[in-house]
Design a protein around this motif. Structure first.
Motif, mmCIF file in Angstrom:
data_model
loop_
_atom_site.group_PDB
_atom_site.id
_atom_site.type_symbol
_atom_site.label_atom_id
_atom_site.label_comp_id
_atom_site.label_asym_id
_atom_site.label_seq_id
_atom_site.Cartn_x
_atom_site.Cartn_y
_atom_site.Cartn_z
ATOM 1 N N ILE A 1 36.700 31.837 41.843
ATOM 2 C CA ILE A 1 37.729 32.142 40.848
ATOM 3 C C ILE A 1 37.132 32.853 39.639
ATOM 4 N N THR A 2 36.029 32.317 39.154
ATOM 5 C CA THR A 2 35.484 32.888 37.918
ATOM 6 C C THR A 2 34.276 33.789 38.156
ATOM 7 N N GLY A 3 33.813 33.846 39.390
ATOM 8 C CA GLY A 3 32.676 34.710 39.668
ATOM 9 C C GLY A 3 31.356 34.039 39.386
ATOM 10 N N LYS A 4 30.286 34.682 39.848
ATOM 11 C CA LYS A 4 28.963 34.098 39.664
ATOM 12 C C LYS A 4 28.401 34.412 38.283
ATOM 13 N N GLY A 5 29.075 35.282 37.576
ATOM 14 C CA GLY A 5 28.611 35.642 36.242
ATOM 15 C C GLY A 5 27.907 36.990 36.255
ATOM 16 N N PHE A 6 27.990 37.640 35.105
ATOM 17 C CA PHE A 6 27.416 38.977 34.980
ATOM 18 C C PHE A 6 25.913 38.935 35.267
ATOM 19 N N LEU A 7 25.460 39.818 36.117
ATOM 20 C CA LEU A 7 24.044 39.940 36.526
ATOM 21 C C LEU A 7 23.586 38.781 37.406
ATOM 22 N N PHE B 1 32.442 38.775 38.834
ATOM 23 C CA PHE B 1 33.528 38.437 37.908
ATOM 24 C C PHE B 1 34.657 37.649 38.564
ATOM 25 N N GLY B 2 34.553 37.457 39.880
ATOM 26 C CA GLY B 2 35.470 36.557 40.556
ATOM 27 C C GLY B 2 36.905 37.054 40.682
ATOM 28 N N PHE B 3 37.763 36.124 41.049
ATOM 29 C CA PHE B 3 39.178 36.437 41.267
ATOM 30 C C PHE B 3 39.826 36.920 39.972
ATOM 31 N N ILE B 4 39.502 36.262 38.880
ATOM 32 C CA ILE B 4 40.094 36.630 37.592
ATOM 33 C C ILE B 4 39.673 38.046 37.212
ATOM 34 N N GLY B 5 38.398 38.319 37.335
ATOM 35 C CA GLY B 5 37.912 39.663 37.028
ATOM 36 C C GLY B 5 38.558 40.724 37.904
ATOM 37 N N SER B 6 38.728 40.385 39.187
ATOM 38 C CA SER B 6 39.330 41.345 40.109
ATOM 39 C C SER B 6 40.786 41.598 39.742
ATOM 40 N N LEU B 7 41.483 40.516 39.377
ATOM 41 C CA LEU B 7 42.883 40.682 38.945
ATOM 42 C C LEU B 7 42.965 41.579 37.718
ATOM 43 N N PHE B 8 42.007 41.369 36.817
ATOM 44 C CA PHE B 8 41.988 42.178 35.599
ATOM 45 C C PHE B 8 41.809 43.655 35.944
ATOM 46 N N LEU B 9 40.884 43.927 36.838
ATOM 47 C CA LEU B 9 40.645 45.308 37.243
ATOM 48 C C LEU B 9 41.897 45.910 37.885
ATOM 49 N N LEU B 10 42.519 45.118 38.758
ATOM 50 C CA LEU B 10 43.744 45.596 39.408
ATOM 51 C C LEU B 10 44.835 45.859 38.373
ATOM 52 N N LEU B 11 44.880 44.994 37.363
ATOM 53 C CA LEU B 11 45.883 45.165 36.305
ATOM 54 C C LEU B 11 45.664 46.491 35.574
ATOM 55 N N ILE B 12 44.402 46.771 35.245
ATOM 56 C CA ILE B 12 44.085 48.033 34.556
ATOM 57 C C ILE B 12 44.512 49.225 35.407
ATOM 58 N N TYR B 13 44.178 49.138 36.704
ATOM 59 C CA TYR B 13 44.579 50.227 37.599
ATOM 60 C C TYR B 13 46.098 50.346 37.665
ATOM 61 N N ALA B 14 46.772 49.186 37.708
ATOM 62 C CA ALA B 14 48.235 49.212 37.788
ATOM 63 C C ALA B 14 48.833 49.878 36.547
ATOM 64 N N ILE B 15 48.288 49.530 35.383
ATOM 65 C CA ILE B 15 48.784 50.144 34.146
ATOM 66 C C ILE B 15 48.539 51.654 34.177
ATOM 67 N N LEU B 16 47.310 51.993 34.635
ATOM 68 C CA LEU B 16 46.962 53.417 34.718
ATOM 69 C C LEU B 16 47.965 54.175 35.586
ATOM 70 N N ILE B 17 48.216 53.620 36.772
ATOM 71 C CA ILE B 17 49.135 54.289 37.696
ATOM 72 C C ILE B 17 50.550 54.324 37.096
ATOM 73 N N PHE B 18 50.932 53.201 36.500
ATOM 74 C CA PHE B 18 52.259 53.139 35.900
ATOM 75 C C PHE B 18 52.421 54.219 34.829
ATOM 76 N N ARG B 19 51.374 54.378 33.985
ATOM 77 C CA ARG B 19 51.449 55.390 32.916
ATOM 78 C C ARG B 19 51.576 56.778 33.513
ATOM 79 N N ILE B 20 50.795 57.043 34.572
ATOM 80 C CA ILE B 20 50.850 58.369 35.196
ATOM 81 C C ILE B 20 52.252 58.646 35.729
ATOM 82 N N LEU B 21 52.813 57.657 36.409
ATOM 83 C CA LEU B 21 54.156 57.842 36.959
ATOM 84 C C LEU B 21 55.190 58.001 35.848
#
Lengths: 374, 657
Positions: free
Chosen positions: A246-252, A278-298
């Motif tokens: 969930i939280t990842g192994k930690g940076f580095l 960065f775990g599940f939370i980090g991955s969700l965050f990344l997906l969220l950023i991408y989603a916002i990016l795509i949403f803005r483009i559209l």
């Protein structure tokens, strides 16, 4: 018509600057930072070659994107075909005189950058189609001529890229083009028939694939069959992601990436490493950023008055989405492994250049969104 | 035109918006799919992948466990450890096996035969199983191979632990030997399976095998991180293994070595036991073999020779050899007859020698003495070992009453429990015969039982225990070979024996006592007799047998009271003697080896204040008085002298506690 022209010409530099989409810029910056952190991690927590050049490239291309954004959308429309043929020329050049690496001839040595024209083609095909369909009347879209010409426009570069060989990029180019065709209003039945034809011909297509490509597809269905060979990447990638938790192994602190279990960890498998640390939370965050990016483009596409701008934004936004999903599905073991970078995150100049170029055209349609193109 | 264009444009916009909406919905679904996949991998299956990731990253290297040592009573190491330098290789980890082996061959000067063996092993094993190229490198070779290691990837020089037996063949039958672990060992012993590493040596027989789980020790574990190519990055953990338990025996090496010398070139067994503590001072089976031969794997020729030796060096005769006790059973027959009031000490029988044998139900029962003993009372019958007397005593007693007494004194049961592959022997009874053979008991069988022939079978150690339990005045003791710090002192044992003696006086019915009293956990030392005088009588008769004229072992007596002992000879026939042979009256040396009698001697001493019991067996040695008894004479000198040393240690131990 004159009204629009005069409006756009009246805007000052600062007005243009103010009409930038800052949310979009912010998302790109966040992606830049995340990718730099991930790259830093792949270098074992040191500022080595990959992380350094990634950060420098990001900085250069980010500034380049802002500068190019000032180019009027009209200009992109005007040079649409030229741009396409220029990239096509580069592709042919790369196929003839390009640098060969890992059994594939796809790069042109530009001294500061090994340019991969196939990456640029991902953008060029959208620009080209957007221009093509900008002119075509709604009633004429499904006429034979308007079907055959775009198919040729799409098939030539795709075939060239396959022959390099680079299955991943050619699939992405093909998918980008098909999405624009869909958006432009090509009749659903064509998609239906061609999908059917594809499925029927699939066994035949697979039989002419290179052995390593065949192996990849076969191991996708059963990665454990050959855990040390072709299935290795899928298994190791799944282990890395899964062990992140969930939280990842930690940076580095990612062990899989650090210990070189991850193949191509800088490029196609950067998400694996990121997700492990960065775990599940980090991955969700990344997906969220991408989603916002795509949403803005559209969104920008939706507000764009010109059909060219609209079609490009929709096409490009969808293409970004395809890149992301293909890459992630691949590293998560949902699709066979084909070379496909994660936009902005993955190491690779050409891919980043192409993405930034696409973003600057999007930005241009925002700045000049009142622009009508004849 | 313009309006038419605008209309068309609006239519176009609507179309693209509609299509975009469909596409966006699809996107949302796909995104949701990816998130679900992430959730599945990272949240649902996290544990599974975390384990896999650790396995990927961490390699364990288990090192050899160090075996515990064996010590004798005086803390001399009788089984120790030494470093062995070995060369291992795992074929799977080698790029080109042939090239590697050729290089190793050059560096170590291996012969073609060695190389052939390596390939033979390789073809038999799985590619990930270790091949031991050499288990016997010198230090020089070991350093040399280490020097070249950088360009010989996959090769593993390993320091392992080997067993060393400084006393060589002296302790073989007690300790057994260790040798490379076999598939069978792994299947049968879970502990070995857990601690197994390539080249591990485990106990195959004796205490090495029986105490395996205690002495094997635990592995040291090296844990290090590796990258995808299996290359070590750094060591993250080192777990120190523990050496196995050190086992101290009750054996005195001096006595043990002496027993070996007594039995030199003979097949036989000698046991020496403390009659109070049950400590086994020496326990030797001859011939023996050097267990160090197994260190680097024994050569097939030597192994074959040991295996096929007619004197059977592989057999631990002391506990696993079964023999007719012969006349050594007579003290028990006498005691049983007295205890059951079958005869009195004055009961007389006329022995007329084997010219005039006792005839009964068509059978003839001979005394060993040609001329006969004449009229014998019980004391003289024991002293001179008159067979005719004991035929008669046994006849009156019956096999079942004899069975009870013999069992009480330790015959027909294992002596040391599970430590060795011990044989129970056999003390027959009418019930036993009916059950096992399915026939009725014949009186003649009782008769020959009375002189220790027939069905009855004993191990040398059983006879030693029997003697000890007679010598201590008729009390049960608990034989042991492994030293126990907490064991009782001799004084305390003697006190307890006096108490049980007192208790015995109040009881009258000896025969009805239950087996419960003999439960070894209670550690009482119950009496095994009804009337103490009977035991005393038998002991006195044994004394006369050794120390009076006409006694069977008179020539082996020691007159010095410090060493004076009492004993009983035995000569056990291994086959029925025919009339013809009886007439020939051959000397032992004239009979083929395999047909010669077994020579027995059981004894205890010093007579005034007994402390040790001895049983001696010489296989096919002839008569007990000529082959076995003289050994006791030499042996008791050593035993009594060593007793003083032993007491010093005991005092030291007790002051320490």
């Amino acid at each position: 018509m004159y009204l629009n022209t005069s409006l756009s010409e009246q805007t000052t530099f600062f007005q243009k600057l103010r009409s930038f989409d800052f949310i979009l810029l912010f998302c790109v910056l966040v992606l830049g930072i995340l990718s730099s952190l991930a790259m830093y991690s792949t270098d074992g927590g040191e500022l080595l070659y990959h992380s350094k050049s990634h950060i420098i490239r990001f900085a250069i291309f980010f500034i380049m994107m802002i500068v190019i954004s000032f180019i009027n959308i009209k200009t992109w429309h005007a040079i649409g075909y030229i741009f396409y043929f220029l990239v096509l020329g580069l592709l042919i050049w790369a196929s003839l005189f390009g640098i060969t690496a890992q059994g594939s001839q796809r790069w042109i040595d530009l001294y500061f950058l090994n340019l991969q024209p196939s990456e640029l083609m991902k953008i060029a095909i959208i620009v080209c189609f957007a221009k093509y369909y900008h002119r075509v009347q709604i009633g004429n879209v499904n006429k034979a001529k308007n079907i055959i010409i775009p198919i040729l426009i799409l098939l030539i570069p795709t075939a060239l890229v396959i022959s390099q060989p680079d299955l991943g990029t050619s699939i992405l180019i093909g998918l980008s083009g098909i999405i624009v065709l869909w958006l432009a209003g090509v009749n659903v039945k064509y998609f239906f028939y061609s999908t059917l034809a594809f499925i029927i011909s699939a066994p035949f297509v697979i039989s002419i694939l290179k052995p390593y490509q065949k192996m990849r597809i076969l191991t996708f269905f059963d990665p454990d069959k050959d855990p040390l060979g072709a299935g290795y990447q899928i298994i190791q990638s799944k282990i890395a992601v899964g062990s992140g938790g969930i939280t990842g192994k930690g940076f580095l602190k990612g062990t899989q990436g650090y210990l070189e279990f991850l193949p191509e960890k800088h490029t196609d498998f950067i998400f694996t490493l990121y997700s492990e640390e960065f775990g599940f939370i980090g991955s969700l965050f990344l997906l969220l950023i991408y989603a916002i990016l795509i949403f803005r483009i559209l969104r920008i596409g939706a507000l764009s008055r010109s059909f060219f701008g609209k079609l490009f934004c929709y096409g490009f936004g969808s293409a970004i989405f395809v890149y992301i999903t293909v890459n992630m599905s691949m590293v998560l073991g949902l699709l066979p492994i084909v070379g496909s970078p994660l936009p902005i995150m993955s190491y690779g100049g050409s891919s980043m250049l192409a993405t930034m170029l696409g973003l600057s055209i999007v930005m241009s349609s925002k700045i000049y969104n009142k622009q009508q193109i004849a | 035109m313009l309006s038419e264009g605008i209309g068309s444009n609006i239519k176009k916009s609507n179309l693209i918006t509609r299509r975009m909406f469909i596409a966006s919905t699809a996107k949302a679904v796909v995104f949701f799919g990816i998130i679900s996949r992430l959730f599945y991998l990272q949240v649902e299956k996290n544990k599974k992948y975390l384990t896999l990731s650790d396995k990927n990253r961490i390699r364990e290297n288990r090192l050899h466990p160090t075996r515990g040592e064996f010590k004798d009573y005086f803390d001399n190491i009788i089984a120790g450890n030494l470093d062995v330098y070995e060369l291992h290789v795992i074929p799977e980890q080698v790029e080109d096996f042939r090239v590697l082996i050729t290089r190793v061959k050059q560096i170590l000067d291996l012969t073609d035969k060695d190389i052939d063996n390596v390939y033979k092993v390789k073809n038999k094993q799985k590619p990930w199983e270790t091949i031991i190229i050499s288990d016997n490198l010198t230090w020089d070779e070991f350093t040399k191979i280490n020097y070249y290691l950088y360009d010989l990837p996959g090769l593993k020089p390993v320091i392992t632990v080997g067993r060393n037996y400084p006393y060589k063949e002296v302790y073989t039958h007690i300790l057994g030997y260790v040798s490379e672990v076999s598939k069978d060992d792994l299947q049968k012993n879970e502990t070995i399976k857990k601690r197994n590493v390539p080249g591990l040596r485990v106990g195959k027989t004796g205490l090495e095998k029986m105490l395996e789980n205690e002495i094997i020790g635990t592995n040291s574990v090296q844990r290090f991180e590796v990258n995808a190519y299996g290359k070590r990055i750094n060591q993250i953990d080192y777990e120190n293994g523990q050496q196995g338990k050190t086992i101290k025996l009750t054996i005195d090496s001096e006595v043990q070595i002496f027993t070996k010398e007594l039995l030199k070139d003979k097949a036989g067994s000698i046991s020496v036991m403390d009659i109070y503590t049950g400590d086994i001072i020496a326990m030797n089976s001859s011939p023996s073999f050097d267990p160090n031969l197994f260190l680097y794997g024994i050569s097939p020729e030597i192994w074959k020779k040991i295996k096929n030796d007619p004197l059977k060096p592989l057999l631990n005769k002391t506990v696993s050899g079964l023999y007719s006790p012969g006349s050594t059973i007579k003290p028990i027959v006498a005691l049983s007859a007295l205890e059951n009031d079958v005869i009195t000490t004055n009961f007389k029988v006329n022995c007329r020698g084997h010219k005039n044998p006792l005839e009964m139900h068509g059978g003839k029962y001979h005394c060993w003495k040609k001329e006969g003993h004449g009229y014998m009372n019980l004391k003289n019958a024991i002293k001179q070992s008159c067979d005719t007397y004991f035929y008669e005593a046994a006849r009156l007693l019956g096999v079942d009453r004899l069975n009870l007494t013999a069992k009480k004194f330790g015959l027909g049961e294992v002596v040391l429990g599970n430590y060795f592959n011990e044989k129970k022997g056999l003390v027959p009874s009418t019930k036993w015969k009916k059950k096992v053979i399915g026939q009725n008991w014949y009186l003649g069988e009782t008769l020959i039982n009375g002189i220790g022939q027939g069905y009855i079978q004993t191990t040398p150690l059983q006879l030693c225990l029997m003697t000890a339990q007679l010598a201590n005045g008729g009390h049960k003791i608990y034989p042991k070979i492994i030293f126990d710090k907490k064991s009782e002192s001799v004084e305390s044992i003697m006190d307890k024996m006096k108490l049980s003696e007192q208790a015995n006086k109040d009881e009258t019915n000896f025969i009805e006592r239950t087996e419960k009293e003999f439960d070894s956990n209670k550690k009482t030392y119950p009496t095994l007799y009804r009337n103490k005088e009977n035991v005393k009588f038998v002991l006195d008769a044994m004394f006369r047998s050794t120390n009076e004229v006409y006694g069977t072992s008179y020539s082996s007596r020691i007159e010095d009271p410090k060493y004076q002992f009492a004993g009983k000879t035995g000569t056990a026939q291994v086959k029925r003697i025919t009339e013809k042979e009886r007439e020939l009256d051959l000397k032992t040396s004239q009979i083929p080896y395999k047909q010669r009698d077994h020579a027995w001697y059981i004894a205890f001493g010093p007579y005034n204040n007994p402390r040790y019991a001895v049983s001696i067996l010489v296989e096919h040695g002839g008569s007990g008085s000529s082959a076995a008894a003289p050994m006791a004479k030499k042996l008791f000198k050593i035993i009594i002298d060593r007793h003083e040393e032993r007491e010093k240690i005991n005092n030291k131990n007790s002051t320490n506690i």
